[in-house]
Design an enzyme around this catalytic site. Structure first.
Site, PDB file in Angstrom:
ATOM      1  CD  GLU A 180      -2.724  -1.341  -0.054  1.00 16.27           C
ATOM      2  OE1 GLU A 180      -2.935  -0.334  -0.764  1.00 16.27           O
ATOM      3  OE2 GLU A 180      -3.139  -2.477  -0.356  1.00 16.27           O
ATOM      4  N   GLY A 184     -13.527  -1.475  -8.337  1.00 20.67           N
ATOM      5  CA  GLY A 184     -13.258  -1.065  -9.707  1.00 20.67           C
ATOM      6  C   GLY A 184     -12.556  -2.085 -10.573  1.00 20.67           C
ATOM      7  CG  PHE A 198     -19.737  -8.576  -8.418  1.00 27.10           C
ATOM      8  CD1 PHE A 198     -20.260  -8.393  -9.688  1.00 27.10           C
ATOM      9  CD2 PHE A 198     -19.241  -9.838  -8.088  1.00 27.10           C
ATOM     10  CE1 PHE A 198     -20.292  -9.434 -10.607  1.00 27.10           C
ATOM     11  CE2 PHE A 198     -19.268 -10.882  -8.991  1.00 27.10           C
ATOM     12  CZ  PHE A 198     -19.797 -10.683 -10.258  1.00 27.10           C
TER      13      PHE A 198
END
Length: 699
Positions: free
Chosen positions: A484, A620, A617
């Site tokens: 991250e 993105g 779902f």
């Protein structure tokens, strides 16, 4: 609340050059604040359509000024939905989300602004523009086209209905998964039931019990709750000795969000149908083609080519790994392994082969020391120094922190970021992510400044501190933090001053994981890892022999791990490229058909993993999950540049690191990612480094 009061007191309407006022943002601010900004956007659009001229200063910059207030405020609300969720916030979000979607849809369907953008793109001024400006303009034209600007009448009306309904479904899907993840399939009271669990999992399970009303729960004596929060349930499947209890957790995990009011099955059917309909309205054969129109891979065939290349190497390796695991379990006395047994015996085999456990590593990875090591690497590679700045910006939770990044040579500020490191299952969604708080921009500057500096959100779900014990991380959690932070570096170290192309903005989706996955490689770099792996109590450095075992274990069952990712990616592509409900049955039939070609053991008949597949779902990654492997090719090849130049040569590492910063991190979305990669590597990427790092290809 009056309009005037809203303007003066609503923290969502704060200055565009400073961090959000998280200490003052409340649910009651969402609807009046967002609606005021919606009114301003609508009025501003009408005015701009009359006054705009086909120049950069007369069209592109006014557009950015027009959209930034709502984009920024809605970004704050969306962030809070992830880290401070509540029923009240959901209701406020749901009340205005359709209006937000419609407002941006209306803007993207403005024929007048589209026409002016096309004029500017075809003008003499275009040739003189900087690469970043050309990219912004080209992507703007494409954005209008993919937003249905050419549609008329009933087709336009239907397209807009699809946009609004799709946003509602995506939010509902994510909320269902979050609520289902809070479920507690096991409430344990005897020590026999938790036999095999490491201390950290016992502590987390006791803490979960306390949060669920079990006063006095302790790691030693229980009771223990095993919610479907991944940090606890996955550890249970990996370590719990009782197969019958693992079975309950496994079955609950693979059937999340598939029952009662939280059942996502109908939502999946509607989402897929709407995506297909939207694609056809825009002239595409399917949603995969629509999705890839804005990605680095130019066609479904290009995606399949990569996935096929990886599968032909990984699947035979996975079959061999399966046979080895079955034989090992049989030697220990268990035959006929079930789905909930494989994780358990894989961990036993890993311990037998490499003689260490993840839990043995935890004491060597206290979060504060890991951060020190990560920040030292950042300074060594990229010349960027990280300093704590707690108190300089309001936060949404007492555990969230604020940091600044400075140029190591001049000490000039470059960027800032928030870090929210710990799991909070009650109101914070699982997983880990980076998102944009503020983008680098010369349009939204503080008084006396030349540019607005970027700010990132970095969110993880690690184990919280207990008593005087800091957060002790698994090696995988260390990798996740580095991952991250890699996203954050691309956002924060950009040198582009146009927000639409700065950092991760404008970067094709299947290339955006390059910096994040690249950073994971440093977790196995000796000087980096040993420099930060210090026992939280004794200060002892991680023993060298244990480090060597970690490196050796990195390729453990990589065939199986790769096939798992290929299973997800191919299922995603099958549902968005080839799926026809009238011929192919349900999405779960498609899932099982893909599993037959990419997995060694088929899923259980009741497996409903699609119902919690939030990436495609609720997020993105629709027709884009392959991006993880696509970008992993890029990131492995990028790290190979450091290997070729000499990882033990500090000068070479620093020089290559600066080159990486000056290209991949600095250029962001200002140029096509293939061109950026070529500038760094001198050639196009090859998958060989990825396969070699995974132990699936000889050196």
């Amino acid at each position: 609340m009056t309009s005037e009061t809203t303007s003066l007191q609503n923290p969502l309407l704060g200055p565009l050059h400073q961090p959000p006022a998280f200490d003052r943002v409340e649910t009651e601010h969402v609807e009046p604040g967002i609606r005021k900004l919606l009114e301003e956007l609508k009025a501003g659009q009408a005015s701009l359509e009359e006054s705009a001229t086909p120049t950069w200063e007369g069209l592109i910059e006014p557009l950015e000024r027009l959209t930034e207030p709502l984009s920024q405020a809605w970004g704050v609300v969306s962030h809070l939905m992830g880290v401070r969720n509540s029923d009240e916030l959901r209701a406020a979000h749901a009340a205005v989300q359709p209006e937000v979607v419609q407002a941006f849809t209306d803007l993207s369907q403005s024929k007048r602004l589209f026409e002016l953008t096309k004029v500017l793109q075809n003008s003499d001024a275009y040739a003189a523009m900087a690469p970043a400006q050309k990219r912004i303009l080209d992507q703007a034209v494409q954005g209008y086209e993919l937003s249905g600007v050419a549609l008329e009448g009933d087709e336009k009306t239907r397209f807009n209905e699809i946009q609004a309904r799709s946003a509602e479904l995506s939010t509902a899907f994510s909320n269902h998964v979050l609520d289902a993840t809070k479920a507690v399939p096991l409430k344990l009271t005897s020590k026999d039931e938790v036999a095999g669990l490491p201390e950290s999992t016992l502590q987390a399970a006791a803490q979960a019990a306390t949060q669920n009303g079990e006063d006095g729960a302790t790691a030693e004596d229980g009771p223990w709750h095993i919610p479907l929060d991944p940090t606890i349930s996955m550890a249970f499947l990996q370590y719990a000795d009782r197969s019958d209890l693992r079975e309950k957790v496994y079955r609950a995990w693979v059937s999340r969000a598939s029952e009662g009011d939280l059942d996502n099955s109908a939502l999946i059917d509607e989402i897929l149908a709407l995506r297909q309909e939207k694609s056809e309205l825009l002239g595409f054969a399917n949603y995969a083609e629509l999705s890839l129109a804005r990605k680095m891979a130019d066609s479904p065939d290009a995606v399949h080519k990569l996935l096929d290349r990886l599968c032909e190497v990984a699947l035979p390796a996975a079959r061999k790994e399966h046979d080895e695991l079955v034989a090992f379990a049989a030697e220990q006395g268990q035959t006929d392994l079930a789905h909930w047994d494989f994780g358990y015996w894989a961990e036993k085999l890993r311990q037998d082969r490499y003689a260490f456990t993840e839990e043995e590593l935890r004491p060597y990875f206290p979060l504060p020391r890991v951060l020190d090591g990560l920040f030292a690497l950042c300074e060594r590679l990229f010349g960027a120094r990280v300093e704590a700045a707690d108190g300089d910006a309001p936060v949404w939770n007492k555990d969230a922190r604020f940091f600044r990044i400075l140029d190591a040579e001049s000490s000039a500020p470059i960027a800032a970021f928030y870090l929210d490191p710990y799991s909070r299952p009650a109101d914070k969604r699982g997983g880990a992510w980076m998102d944009e708080c503020l983008g680098r921009s010369k349009l939204f500057t503080a008084p006396g400044e030349n540019v607005r500096l970027p700010i990132a959100y970095l969110v993880c779900n690690g184990t919280a501190p207990v008593g005087d014990r800091p957060s002790l991380m698994t090696f995988r959690e260390v990798e996740t933090l580095f991952h991250e932070f890699g996203h954050g570096l691309q956002h924060m170290l950009t040198r582009i001053e146009h927000d639409s192309a700065a950092g991760i903005s404008g970067v094709e989706w299947d290339a955006v994981e390059l910096p994040s996955q690249f950073m994971e490689n440093w977790c196995l770099h000796g000087p980096t890892l040993l420099g930060m792996a210090k026992h939280w109590e004794t200060g002892e450095t991680l023993p060298l022999e244990l480090f060597e075992k970690i490196k050796a274990a990195k390729t453990f069952r990589q065939g199986s791990a790769t096939c798992r990712q290929l299973y997800f990616a191919r299922t995603d592509m099958a549902l968005h490229a080839d799926y026809d409900p009238s011929k192919d049955g349900t999405p779960f039939d498609v899932m099982r058909a893909v599993a037959a070609k990419t997995t060694v053991i088929p899923p259980l008949p009741e497996d409903r993993f699609l119902n919690s597949f939030s990436h495609i779902f609720g997020g993105g990654y629709a027709a884009g999950y392959y991006s993880y492997k696509w970008a992993e090719v890029l990131s492995a090849d990028a790290f190979a540049a450091f290997e070729e130049n000499g990882l033990e040569d500090d000068a070479a590492v620093q020089s290559t690191g600066r080159q990486f910063r000056d290209t991949v991190l600095a250029l962001g979305g200002s140029e096509h990612p293939m061109e950026v990669f070529r500038q760094f590597r001198g050639r196009e990427p090859s998958p060989d480094a990825l396969l070699r790092h995974a132990g699936l290809l000889a050196s």
